[in-house]
Design an enzyme around this catalytic site. Structure first.
Site, PDB file in Angstrom:
ATOM      1  N   ASP A 108      36.419  44.161  26.143  1.00  0.00           N
ATOM      2  CA  ASP A 108      37.495  43.164  26.242  1.00  0.00           C
ATOM      3  C   ASP A 108      38.265  43.258  27.543  1.00  0.00           C
ATOM      4  O   ASP A 108      39.425  42.883  27.611  1.00  0.00           O
ATOM      5  CB  ASP A 108      38.447  43.293  25.055  1.00  0.00           C
ATOM      6  N   LYS A 156      57.272  42.104  37.580  1.00  0.00           N
ATOM      7  CA  LYS A 156      56.181  42.774  36.857  1.00  0.00           C
ATOM      8  C   LYS A 156      55.308  43.632  37.778  1.00  0.00           C
ATOM      9  O   LYS A 156      54.108  43.395  37.925  1.00  0.00           O
ATOM     10  CB  LYS A 156      55.334  41.746  36.106  1.00  0.00           C
TER      11      LYS A 156
END
Length: 236
Positions: A108, A156
């Site tokens: 993933d 971020k």
């Protein structure tokens, strides 16, 4: 050298998207996660790939087939019950009989890190684990502690004081002696290797890396991959 992709999970956090589609077969920028991974692995010289599958395993065969369409040979190791990442890898041991080294990848992730570095970093260790800087989920505000005036906003950022598991591993085939029949590679096997000093760290400071856990992750991976479409593959 063989690459094994751990792709048997249920993808619960992405429901209802994963109700009828395994997470590695979610489409991002026109291809499934699994297809992006195969292209990335092929670019780095891997021609034999084993998908360790369980949940909706038939969907992988339908989409990926024997790999010839993608320029590789694909085989499947199928779990009849949920075995965890450690058990899933152990279940694939019969397909690795002629190998000395393994590359193991979580099914993933989207990344452009160089996977060959992980295997070549073993140097006598039994395992090697790729690491990337912790990405902050929040923007950061810096300020002067004397005046309390704000000096900087950082949106971020990557936190280079902290490193996280990037889900790309190198192992010798001795790893099969350390794997549980049913259990976790990350929380059982690798901590055990670390305790006996047989697990090497391979940090990547600049690589793109995204684990697909939420819809927001899909959006961020889509932006990255869309920027690479003109090149035709991941090229980091």
């Amino acid at each position: 050298m063989i690459a094994l992709v751990l792709a048997g999970g249920l993808g619960k956090r992405l429901r209802p998207l994963t109700d009828k589609t395994p997470k590695p077969l979610i489409d991002i920028a026109g291809k499934t996660i699994a297809e992006w991974q195969v292209e990335w692995l092929r670019m780095h010289g891997f021609r034999r790939i084993v998908f360790c599958v369980g949940y909706l395993s038939e969907k992988f065969v339908e989409r990926l087939g024997d790999g010839s369409r993608l320029g590789v040979e694909i085989q499947y190791s199928v779990e009849r019950e949920q075995l965890g990442t450690g058990g899933a890898l152990k279940n694939a041991a019969r397909l690795c009989a002629d190998e000395d080294y393994l590359l193991v990848v979580n099914g993933d992730i989207i990344t452009d890190l160089d996977p060959i570095r992980v295997v070549s970093s073993l140097k006598g260790a039994l395992g090697a684990i790729s690491l990337v800087p912790l990405p902050s989920i929040y923007g950061i505000v810096k300020f002067d502690e004397q005046s309390l005036l704000v000096t900087e906003f950082r949106e971020k950022p990557l936190l280079y004081d902290y490193w996280i598991n990037a889900g790309v591993y190198g192992f010798t085939t001795e790893i099969f002696d350390y794997l549980p029949e049913k259990g976790s590679l990350e929380t059982e096997t690798m901590p055990a290797l670390a305790r006996v000093k047989r697990l090497r760290a391979v940090p990547y400071r600049e690589a793109f890396w995204k684990s697909i856990e939420t819809y927001k992750d899909i959006e961020e991976a889509e932006r990255f991959l869309s920027g690479r479409l003109a090149e035709g593959s991941l090229t980091g």
